[in-house]
Design a protein around this motif. Structure first.
Motif, mmCIF file in Angstrom:
data_model
loop_
_atom_site.group_PDB
_atom_site.id
_atom_site.type_symbol
_atom_site.label_atom_id
_atom_site.label_comp_id
_atom_site.label_asym_id
_atom_site.label_seq_id
_atom_site.Cartn_x
_atom_site.Cartn_y
_atom_site.Cartn_z
ATOM 1 N N ILE A 54 12.751 -35.950 -83.844
ATOM 2 C CA ILE A 54 12.338 -36.880 -82.794
ATOM 3 C C ILE A 54 13.420 -37.015 -81.724
ATOM 4 O O ILE A 54 13.215 -37.692 -80.719
ATOM 5 N N PHE A 55 14.572 -36.366 -81.954
ATOM 6 C CA PHE A 55 15.700 -36.499 -81.032
ATOM 7 C C PHE A 55 15.747 -35.284 -80.108
ATOM 8 O O PHE A 55 16.313 -34.239 -80.454
ATOM 9 N N ILE A 206 9.627 -50.192 -80.085
ATOM 10 C CA ILE A 206 10.950 -50.778 -80.322
ATOM 11 C C ILE A 206 11.725 -49.959 -81.354
ATOM 12 O O ILE A 206 12.937 -49.728 -81.208
ATOM 13 N N LEU A 207 11.027 -49.503 -82.391
ATOM 14 C CA LEU A 207 11.682 -48.659 -83.398
ATOM 15 C C LEU A 207 12.194 -47.363 -82.777
ATOM 16 O O LEU A 207 13.278 -46.874 -83.142
ATOM 17 N N LYS A 213 19.248 -45.674 -79.912
ATOM 18 C CA LYS A 213 20.536 -46.374 -79.908
ATOM 19 C C LYS A 213 21.428 -45.892 -81.042
ATOM 20 O O LYS A 213 22.633 -45.664 -80.860
ATOM 21 N N LEU A 214 20.855 -45.730 -82.217
ATOM 22 C CA LEU A 214 21.626 -45.299 -83.383
ATOM 23 C C LEU A 214 22.093 -43.847 -83.251
ATOM 24 O O LEU A 214 23.197 -43.501 -83.685
ATOM 25 N N PHE A 219 19.647 -47.083 -75.695
ATOM 26 C CA PHE A 219 18.250 -47.347 -76.011
ATOM 27 C C PHE A 219 17.318 -46.400 -75.265
ATOM 28 O O PHE A 219 16.324 -45.929 -75.808
ATOM 29 N N MET A 220 17.656 -46.122 -73.989
ATOM 30 C CA MET A 220 16.836 -45.226 -73.175
ATOM 31 C C MET A 220 17.735 -44.231 -72.456
ATOM 32 O O MET A 220 18.943 -44.459 -72.297
ATOM 33 N N TYR A 221 17.136 -43.147 -72.036
ATOM 34 C CA TYR A 221 17.845 -42.065 -71.355
ATOM 35 C C TYR A 221 18.599 -42.623 -70.155
ATOM 36 O O TYR A 221 17.988 -43.219 -69.259
#
Length: 256
Positions: A54-55, A206-207, A213-214, A219-221
């Motif tokens: 997903i990354f 949100i997940l 973030k992790l 959180f966003m590009y």
């Protein structure tokens, strides 16, 4: 549903399907360009060559991963050709048009549904995008499908489709927020037991933000976020420009 009505529904289904396929067939071999060439295909190709993840920020311009994962999976089944990727878009175009018909029929009647579906397909912007692998096409399809099942009160299908929607483009998060707000206004209160179902797509988004973030530390590009502006005057001016584009440019005033 009577036997005659079932037959009509089948006829409408296949007429819309063949109309879209026949009119989009000539462009299936078109080369990639713009966003499709810059990040849609590279992200899907990465999934195809390296497996599920997903990354995808290095390939996807920071967009949510659903469509890239889906396209990469289809590449594994049928090959990573232009024809395959464009056929996926044509299929989503059909879903958008067909569910526009179903939505119009549900709210009004079959005649309105047919007119609405044809107006959508032949609307110049949609028609030009409907055979090319832009994120806007699956976004449109999933939006209409989510609205249809929301109005039908099919909670399971609504949650699945709207969750996939927010994992297709970031801006799509406004759809579940708007529908949740509608429910609260309609009932004049927020009932956690009754309305929690409408929170699920928001929680899915949100997940996804938390996972970014992790993994990345953001959180966003960052480049996408840098385009956001907190100046109220600029926001108002930009809103007018967006409304102009939505309702008047490219002969949209005819529909307006």
């Amino acid at each position: 549903m009577s036997h005659v009505n079932k037959r009509i529904e089948v006829i409408v289904f296949f007429l819309l399907f063949f109309l879209i396929f026949i009119l989009k067939y000539p462009i299936l071999n078109l080369p990639y360009s713009w966003d499709v060439m810059n990040y849609v295909i590279p992200a899907a190709q990465h999934i195809y060559e390296n497996g599920f993840t997903i990354f995808l920020w290095n390939y996807s311009n920071g967009h949510p991963p659903f469509y890239f994962i889906l396209l990469g999976f289809i590449f594994n089944l049928f090959g990573s050709s232009q024809v395959v990727s464009h056929l996926v878009t044509v299929f989503f175009s059909f879903l958008a048009v067909y569910f526009t018909y179903l939505l119009g029929k549900l709210i009004f009647n079959r005649k309105i549904g047919i007119i609405a579906s044809l107006l959508m397909f032949f609307y110049p912007t949609f028609f030009s995008y409907s055979g090319l692998s832009y994120l806007a096409v699956p976004e449109a399809a999933l939006t209409v499908m989510s609205l249809y099942y929301f109005i039908k009160r099919n909670s399971l299908f609504y949650v699945i489709l709207s969750s996939l929607l927010v994992l297709t483009t970031e801006r799509a998060i406004v759809i579940p927020f708007a529908l949740l707000f509608y429910e609260i206004l309609k009932n004049k209160k927020f009932n956690i037991k009754k309305d929690f179902i409408f929170l699920i797509p928001i929680l899915v988004f949100i997940l996804w933000l938390i996972s970014n973030k992790l993994y990345y530390g953001y959180f966003m590009y960052p480049i996408s976020v840098s385009f956001l502006d907190t100046n109220i005057i600029k926001i108002i001016l930009n809103s007018f420009m967006v409304l102009k584009s939505l309702f008047f440019d490219y002969y949209k005033w005819i529909l307006t």
